[in-house]
Design a protein around this motif. Sequence first.
Motif, PDB file in Angstrom:
ATOM      1  N   ALA A  96       0.874  -1.174   0.000  1.00 51.19           N
ATOM      2  CA  ALA A  96       0.000   0.000   0.000  1.00 51.19           C
ATOM      3  C   ALA A  96       0.912   1.225   0.000  1.00 51.19           C
ATOM      4  O   ALA A  96       2.080   1.143   0.381  1.00 51.19           O
ATOM      5  CB  ALA A  96      -0.902   0.001   1.223  1.00 51.19           C
ATOM      6  N   LEU A  97       0.378   2.349  -0.445  1.00 51.85           N
ATOM      7  CA  LEU A  97       1.190   3.564  -0.541  1.00 51.85           C
ATOM      8  C   LEU A  97       0.382   4.759  -0.029  1.00 51.85           C
ATOM      9  O   LEU A  97      -0.708   5.041  -0.525  1.00 51.85           O
ATOM     10  CB  LEU A  97       1.621   3.800  -1.989  1.00 51.85           C
ATOM     11  CG  LEU A  97       2.428   5.067  -2.289  1.00 51.85           C
ATOM     12  CD1 LEU A  97       3.675   5.152  -1.425  1.00 51.85           C
ATOM     13  CD2 LEU A  97       2.786   5.129  -3.774  1.00 51.85           C
ATOM     14  N   ILE A  98       0.937   5.418   0.994  1.00 46.17           N
ATOM     15  CA  ILE A  98       0.328   6.610   1.587  1.00 46.17           C
ATOM     16  C   ILE A  98       1.328   7.753   1.467  1.00 46.17           C
ATOM     17  O   ILE A  98       2.516   7.572   1.739  1.00 46.17           O
ATOM     18  CB  ILE A  98      -0.025   6.373   3.063  1.00 46.17           C
ATOM     19  CG1 ILE A  98      -1.092   5.276   3.190  1.00 46.17           C
ATOM     20  CG2 ILE A  98      -0.507   7.659   3.729  1.00 46.17           C
ATOM     21  CD1 ILE A  98      -1.346   4.841   4.623  1.00 46.17           C
ATOM     22  N   ALA A  99       0.859   8.914   1.060  1.00 45.91           N
ATOM     23  CA  ALA A  99       1.738  10.076   0.941  1.00 45.91           C
ATOM     24  C   ALA A  99       1.321  11.164   1.920  1.00 45.91           C
ATOM     25  O   ALA A  99       0.128  11.421   2.109  1.00 45.91           O
ATOM     26  CB  ALA A  99       1.702  10.628  -0.479  1.00 45.91           C
ATOM     27  N   VAL A 100       2.314  11.787   2.538  1.00 45.37           N
ATOM     28  CA  VAL A 100       2.123  12.983   3.368  1.00 45.37           C
ATOM     29  C   VAL A 100       2.888  14.096   2.674  1.00 45.37           C
ATOM     30  O   VAL A 100       4.102  14.016   2.508  1.00 45.37           O
ATOM     31  CB  VAL A 100       2.675  12.792   4.796  1.00 45.37           C
ATOM     32  CG1 VAL A 100       2.258  13.967   5.674  1.00 45.37           C
ATOM     33  CG2 VAL A 100       2.208  11.486   5.393  1.00 45.37           C
ATOM     34  N   THR A 146       9.731  11.685  -1.612  1.00 38.45           N
ATOM     35  CA  THR A 146       9.312  11.889  -2.993  1.00 38.45           C
ATOM     36  C   THR A 146       7.871  12.389  -2.982  1.00 38.45           C
ATOM     37  O   THR A 146       7.202  12.379  -1.948  1.00 38.45           O
ATOM     38  CB  THR A 146       9.405  10.582  -3.809  1.00 38.45           C
ATOM     39  OG1 THR A 146       8.821   9.507  -3.043  1.00 38.45           O
ATOM     40  CG2 THR A 146      10.852  10.224  -4.120  1.00 38.45           C
ATOM     41  N   GLY A 147       7.382  12.822  -4.123  1.00 34.59           N
ATOM     42  CA  GLY A 147       6.012  13.286  -4.203  1.00 34.59           C
ATOM     43  C   GLY A 147       5.692  13.864  -5.568  1.00 34.59           C
ATOM     44  O   GLY A 147       6.546  13.945  -6.448  1.00 34.59           O
ATOM     45  N   GLU A 176       5.638  20.155  -3.359  1.00 37.08           N
ATOM     46  CA  GLU A 176       5.985  20.481  -1.979  1.00 37.08           C
ATOM     47  C   GLU A 176       6.916  19.413  -1.417  1.00 37.08           C
ATOM     48  O   GLU A 176       7.055  18.324  -1.973  1.00 37.08           O
ATOM     49  CB  GLU A 176       4.724  20.556  -1.109  1.00 37.08           C
ATOM     50  CG  GLU A 176       3.742  21.641  -1.511  1.00 37.08           C
ATOM     51  CD  GLU A 176       4.287  23.050  -1.317  1.00 37.08           C
ATOM     52  OE1 GLU A 176       5.261  23.222  -0.548  1.00 37.08           O
ATOM     53  OE2 GLU A 176       3.736  23.984  -1.941  1.00 37.08           O
ATOM     54  N   ASP A 177       7.545  19.740  -0.285  1.00 40.04           N
ATOM     55  CA  ASP A 177       8.261  18.716   0.454  1.00 40.04           C
ATOM     56  C   ASP A 177       7.248  17.663   0.897  1.00 40.04           C
ATOM     57  O   ASP A 177       6.074  17.972   1.121  1.00 40.04           O
ATOM     58  CB  ASP A 177       8.950  19.336   1.674  1.00 40.04           C
ATOM     59  CG  ASP A 177       9.877  18.371   2.386  1.00 40.04           C
ATOM     60  OD1 ASP A 177      10.325  17.378   1.764  1.00 40.04           O
ATOM     61  OD2 ASP A 177      10.174  18.613   3.574  1.00 40.04           O
ATOM     62  N   GLY A 178       7.692  16.427   1.017  1.00 38.58           N
ATOM     63  CA  GLY A 178       6.759  15.393   1.441  1.00 38.58           C
ATOM     64  C   GLY A 178       7.378  14.020   1.403  1.00 38.58           C
ATOM     65  O   GLY A 178       8.536  13.831   1.010  1.00 38.58           O
ATOM     66  N   PHE A 179       6.579  13.050   1.816  1.00 35.04           N
ATOM     67  CA  PHE A 179       7.050  11.681   1.965  1.00 35.04           C
ATOM     68  C   PHE A 179       6.011  10.717   1.406  1.00 35.04           C
ATOM     69  O   PHE A 179       4.801  10.966   1.490  1.00 35.04           O
ATOM     70  CB  PHE A 179       7.295  11.362   3.448  1.00 35.04           C
ATOM     71  CG  PHE A 179       8.288  12.282   4.094  1.00 35.04           C
ATOM     72  CD1 PHE A 179       9.628  11.948   4.158  1.00 35.04           C
ATOM     73  CD2 PHE A 179       7.877  13.507   4.613  1.00 35.04           C
ATOM     74  CE1 PHE A 179      10.548  12.814   4.735  1.00 35.04           C
ATOM     75  CE2 PHE A 179       8.786  14.380   5.202  1.00 35.04           C
ATOM     76  CZ  PHE A 179      10.127  14.028   5.258  1.00 35.04           C
ATOM     77  N   LEU A 187      -2.263  20.387  -7.978  1.00 28.00           N
ATOM     78  CA  LEU A 187      -0.948  20.588  -7.368  1.00 28.00           C
ATOM     79  C   LEU A 187       0.164  20.261  -8.352  1.00 28.00           C
ATOM     80  O   LEU A 187       1.118  21.032  -8.521  1.00 28.00           O
ATOM     81  CB  LEU A 187      -0.819  19.718  -6.109  1.00 28.00           C
ATOM     82  CG  LEU A 187      -1.659  20.160  -4.902  1.00 28.00           C
ATOM     83  CD1 LEU A 187      -1.826  19.003  -3.925  1.00 28.00           C
ATOM     84  CD2 LEU A 187      -1.026  21.359  -4.202  1.00 28.00           C
ATOM     85  N   ARG A 188       0.051  19.121  -9.022  1.00 30.78           N
ATOM     86  CA  ARG A 188       1.122  18.733  -9.964  1.00 30.78           C
ATOM     87  C   ARG A 188       1.130  19.653 -11.181  1.00 30.78           C
ATOM     88  O   ARG A 188       2.193  19.941 -11.748  1.00 30.78           O
ATOM     89  CB  ARG A 188       0.978  17.269 -10.361  1.00 30.78           C
ATOM     90  CG  ARG A 188      -0.180  16.903 -11.282  1.00 30.78           C
ATOM     91  CD  ARG A 188       0.153  16.961 -12.747  1.00 30.78           C
ATOM     92  NE  ARG A 188      -1.069  16.913 -13.569  1.00 30.78           N
ATOM     93  CZ  ARG A 188      -1.094  17.185 -14.852  1.00 30.78           C
ATOM     94  NH1 ARG A 188       0.011  17.543 -15.496  1.00 30.78           N
ATOM     95  NH2 ARG A 188      -2.220  17.146 -15.532  1.00 30.78           N
TER      96      ARG A 188
END
Length: 375
Positions: A149-153, A193-194, A198-201, A237-238
């Motif tokens: 699974a993949l979750i981004a903050v 990555t993101g 923005e900065d993020g994980f 955003l992108r």
Amino acid sequence: MTAQPRAPRRTPLDSVHRALGATMTDFAGWEMPLRYGSEREEHQAVRTAAGLFDLSHMGEITLTGPGAGAALDHALTGHLSALAVGRARYTVICGDEGGILDDLIVYRLGEQEFMVVANAANAQVVLDELTARAGGFDAAVRDDRDARALIAVQGPRSARVLAALTDAGLDGLKYYAGLPGTVAGRPALIARTGYTGEDGFELFTAPEDAEPLWRALTEAGAADGLVPCGLSCRDTLRLEAGMPLYGHELTAGTTPFDAGLGRVVRFGKPGGFVGRAALEAAARRAEDGLPRRLVGLVAAGRRVPRAGYPVVTADGSVIGQVTSGAPSPTLGRPIAMAYVDAAYAEPGTPGVAVDIRGSREPYEVVALPFYRRER
């Protein structure tokens, strides 16, 4: 007998999204949250605080073995065998004629282990191509789409939110790097990555850990303004960040050089790679000057362009086509990316418009990206 259409797949977080009242949509064969409330508010949260995304529809493919790096060098345009353990690289996979089949991120997890992350719509194509192209190399290709699974903050407060839940060294984690760790007691690959500008994980974890991890992040981020975010604001955003989207700026009929991504093609790496001859020809054409270039467009008015709308001159002559368009919450005006004739591609070129349902709406040609975060 007519084949019945397949029901959309659901991510491990599907019940969470529905409990939050998300508007769901079918995206690349997956039921995904489009928005939870106001997409503008979700967008602004990522720009000013933090947003939480479910990206479990993305396709993870693992290559292992002594020849895994060489197999990726052959299969993709980048020099992946030179990638250091713990680092990631943006790259593309091309066909024999040089057209882009997908854009990818490749993570080197170990000396003999790489993870390729493909777009959901192209994951099967990428899996099939990598499997075929790895033949003859001492490497195994494994489909891990159901194993992760993949979750981004994402957002300026994302590091603070995540730091409350992990003892991993986030301060030393560079952009396009990843390290194994635990988040809220759950094992995860933590990648900086993101796809938001923005900065993020991005947190790769087991499917059974996705829901408790999402809830822990939601609780940890409440005081910092973290909100759940859907695909709609991820797209705006992108777009503001000038990041291409497959099927829009990138297609099988587009080479990396056409899309301004010539930097991802590494001709100097050892051995040949799929599409090399066609890409060498594309590089020569780019040196001579491409007939069309990818540009940014900012509206003078309020009407929003959409993909496929013609870009025109004052007299109605078609000089290009919009690839992506949307209202920009950050700029307060509609924006678009478009391929236009080279003669009209310089920022500030006068007399450029978008034909929006028969009306020529004036647009300013600008350099990409529209938005760049402060470092």
